[in-house]
Write an enzyme that holds these catalytic residues in place. Structure first.
Site, PDB file in Angstrom:
ATOM      1  N   HIS A   1       1.447   4.699   1.239  1.00 22.48           N
ATOM      2  CA  HIS A   1       1.809   4.881   2.651  1.00 22.48           C
ATOM      3  C   HIS A   1       3.150   4.241   2.983  1.00 22.48           C
ATOM      4  O   HIS A   1       3.713   4.525   4.041  1.00 22.48           O
ATOM      5  CB  HIS A   1       0.704   4.332   3.561  1.00 22.48           C
ATOM      6  CG  HIS A   1       0.581   2.846   3.545  1.00 22.48           C
ATOM      7  ND1 HIS A   1      -0.344   2.166   2.785  1.00 22.48           N
ATOM      8  CD2 HIS A   1       1.260   1.883   4.227  1.00 22.48           C
ATOM      9  CE1 HIS A   1      -0.235   0.881   2.986  1.00 22.48           C
ATOM     10  NE2 HIS A   1       0.728   0.666   3.849  1.00 22.48           N
TER      11      HIS A   1
ATOM     12  N   SER B   1       2.218  -4.836   2.733  1.00 25.54           N
ATOM     13  CA  SER B   1       1.740  -3.698   1.953  1.00 25.54           C
ATOM     14  C   SER B   1       2.579  -3.525   0.694  1.00 25.54           C
ATOM     15  O   SER B   1       3.813  -3.489   0.755  1.00 25.54           O
ATOM     16  CB  SER B   1       1.791  -2.424   2.791  1.00 25.54           C
ATOM     17  OG  SER B   1       0.931  -2.528   3.901  1.00 25.54           O
TER      18      SER B   1
ATOM     19  N   ASP C   1      -3.692   4.959  -2.885  1.00 26.27           N
ATOM     20  CA  ASP C   1      -2.661   4.319  -2.065  1.00 26.27           C
ATOM     21  C   ASP C   1      -1.684   3.505  -2.918  1.00 26.27           C
ATOM     22  O   ASP C   1      -1.331   2.377  -2.573  1.00 26.27           O
ATOM     23  CB  ASP C   1      -3.297   3.432  -0.997  1.00 26.27           C
ATOM     24  CG  ASP C   1      -2.332   3.126   0.151  1.00 26.27           C
ATOM     25  OD1 ASP C   1      -1.233   3.695   0.153  1.00 26.27           O
ATOM     26  OD2 ASP C   1      -2.679   2.318   1.033  1.00 26.27           O
TER      27      ASP C   1
END
Length: 592
Positions: free
Chosen positions: A173, A282, A204
């Site tokens: 993402h 992230s 992911d």
């Protein structure tokens, strides 16, 4: 009488005062001792003058005249005692100074606080922090409301880390719908252009690379460690919001189970930690106490009833992604068994199926028609084991000592195209099948994998294929509550009957004279065109373009019918496209 007669003058020193002084002296001496056990007892001893503070009432007699020095002495001793209890380290150091002890003795007595972090300990825990990079990405997302154009571009920053083979890992993402990706090393002022090698939507994870040799100079790739155990310490390193420099948070592994990956809309193994994971973290690595990478930070739980719950992609999922790319030259995904199953914990259900008391497993409810071995397994079959591992009645399998996990974990360890030995119970007979595994074909896909959304326009009717990003764009993050019920039912429960099946809807109607009376049709599925079922958007576009009938008849859900004159509809389409500055009536991915 004469012996008990009291004379004028200073009050004699009482036994209580002697006791007070002695206890205080003993406390002071015992505090400096590290070997005597009496110090513990002396700490709880209190002077007689303090007994009233602890609930023991001691009557005191006070004569006339000025305050006696004995009472002043007791008050000073009381203050000194309170200071000693509140700060024994300070009292001990003062006593050492009074006895002429040097700095060496003070170091022995006053130990440094354990909560103060030391830089040398931090470097020992995270020796490869220079391999952590900051990821800058410019995104240009598709516009599902106006699928012939894209949205305004925006920028984001996240974290990543260098691994072997001149590669960098980050979250999928973080680089989704990327237009440009740049990387910056720690302590550097240079941003290097990066190339996206693979994007794993389900797990992911994304893999990047940099062609500039200068980027790889002086940096050692991270080494992966084993799957951590519960209560193992973890350190998350990245570039979260709140600053431009590297950030470190620490915690422990608090849970390990099959988690729902928000971005991938899948369920894979995940680690729950109590370290803070914020926006920008992230893609950053999670280290164990040996400095090895044990996961990738990717999401956190935001709720008013929880605090500091973050999630990490474990090394088993990371290595699957890397090996999948190395084996196939691209990311192929995580395979599935292609079934929906039911627990077999109810004894009556077990008896009806014909299971013995020593047999355990799960019952097959439905089978995906698109699964490669859908003709082998049948509904009501009971899966007893997968690749030799017995499955419990609740669908779990042994994981580690004292732990169990969902048997889908065994399936996710396989690769697309692999086979697995499945033992089933069918009509009281045990059968074994060699099942070939494949990726999941969803009727409403969770991702469009970076491709522009397809569309087709005729007479102002905009036809689109439904996907999860489409629903999220139309109805927001709460699309599971706000989208039409029939679309949600297909999203949650319907199964694709063929590989190319899609849910095609009229997303909107561009108002024109030819479509008067149809303006309110929005996000309604089309079922048939001129009596023929609509399998996907490309099939619909081909049928409309090649239609030679006088009328175009579209049959929609809720028994709605749209009828247009064929020649007039085609002529009006050109004017509508020019009015709305639409380059083509059909997206490029439908033309091929």
């Amino acid at each position: 009488m004469g012996e008990n007669k009291r004379k004028r003058g200073r009050k004699p020193k009482s036994a209580a005062d002697d006791t007070t002084t002695t206890l205080d002296f003993q406390y002071t001496n015992q505090t400096t001792s590290t070997t005597s056990s009496a110090a513990v007892n002396d700490v709880v001893s209190v002077p007689t003058s303090e007994a009233s503070d602890l609930g023991g009432a001691q009557p005191s007699r006070r004569a006339r005249g000025r305050p006696r020095k004995v009472e002043e002495q007791a008050e000073k001793e009381k203050q000194r005692s309170n200071m000693a209890v509140a700060s024994p380290e300070r009292r001990s150091s003062r006593h050492v100074e009074q006895n002429g002890e040097g700095a060496h003795s003070m170091a022995v007595v006053a130990e440094p606080p354990l909560t103060v972090p030391k830089w040398e300990n931090f470097v020992r825990v995270v020796p490869s922090m220079d391999a952590v990079v900051k990821v800058f990405c410019v995104h240009t997302e598709p516009n599902f409301s106006l699928p012939w154009q894209r949205k305004r571009q925006y920028s984001s920053s996240s974290s990543g880390f260098i691994i072997g083979g001149r590669r960098v890992l980050t979250n999928a993402h973080s680089v989704e719908h990327h237009t440009q990706v740049k990387l910056k090393k720690r302590g550097s002022d240079t941003k290097y252009l990066a190339t996206v090698l693979a994007i794993g939507t389900e797990c992911d994870i994304a893999m990047l690379s940099v062609s500039d040799d200068e980027f790889w100079e002086g940096v050692s790739p991270l080494e992966f460690g084993d799957l951590p155990a519960l209560q193992d310490a973890v350190t998350v390193v990245g570039y979260p919001i709140g600053g431009d420099t590297i950030s470190v948070t620490s915690g422990v592994v608090s849970r390990m189970e099959i988690l729902s990956y928000v971005h991938g809309s899948t369920e894979l193994l995940g680690l729950q930690i109590d370290a803070a994971i914020n926006s920008g973290n992230s893609g950053g690595p999670a280290f164990n106490d040996k400095g090895n990478c044990v996961g990738i930070a990717f999401q956190s739980l935001k709720h008013e009833d929880v605090e500091n719950i973050g999630y990490v992609i474990p090394t088993t999922v990371i290595m699957h992604f890397i090996k999948d790319y190395e084996r196939n030259g691209a990311y192929t995904g995580f395979p599935i068994l292609g079934i929906e199953w039911q627990k077999m914990e109810n004894p009556d259900l077990r008896s009806l199926i014909g299971m013995g008391p020593d047999q355990k497993g799960v019952r097959i409810r439905r089978i995906e028609p698109t699964a490669p071995e859908s003709h082998v397994l049948k509904p009501s079959d009971v899966i007893l084991s997968f690749d030799g591992v017995n499955i419990a009645n609740d669908g779990t399998v042994p994981f580690r000592h004292g732990e169990r996990i969902g048997f889908s974990y065994l399936v996710s360890q396989k690769y697309t195209g692999d086979s697995a030995l499945v033992k089933v119970l069918r009509k009281s007979k045990i059968l074994e099948f060699n099942i070939r595994l494949a990726t999941h074909k969803r009727l409403i896909p969770a991702h469009i994998k970076g491709r522009p959304p397809p569309y087709y326009i005729i007479a102002g009717f905009v036809f689109s294929a439904v996907s999860v990003p489409y629903l999220r764009s139309e109805y927001g993050k709460e699309y599971e509550f706000d989208a039409p019920v029939k679309l949600l039912d297909k999203h949650l429960h319907a199964m694709a009957q063929s590989i190319d099946e899609q849910v095609v809807v009229v997303s909107q109607v561009l108002v024109a004279d030819i479509n008067i009376g149809y303006e309110d049709i929005v996000n309604t599925q089309i079922l048939k065109f001129n009596g023929k079922p609509v399998r996907n958007l490309k099939t619909l576009a081909n049928m409309v373009e090649s239609c030679k009938d006088e009328y175009l008849k579209f049959e929609l859900e809720y028994d709605q019918i749209v009828v247009l004159q064929t020649k007039t509809a085609r002529e009006a389409t050109l004017d509508i496209l020019a009015t709305h500055c639409i380059p083509s009536a059909m997206s490029d991915n439908l033309k091929t």
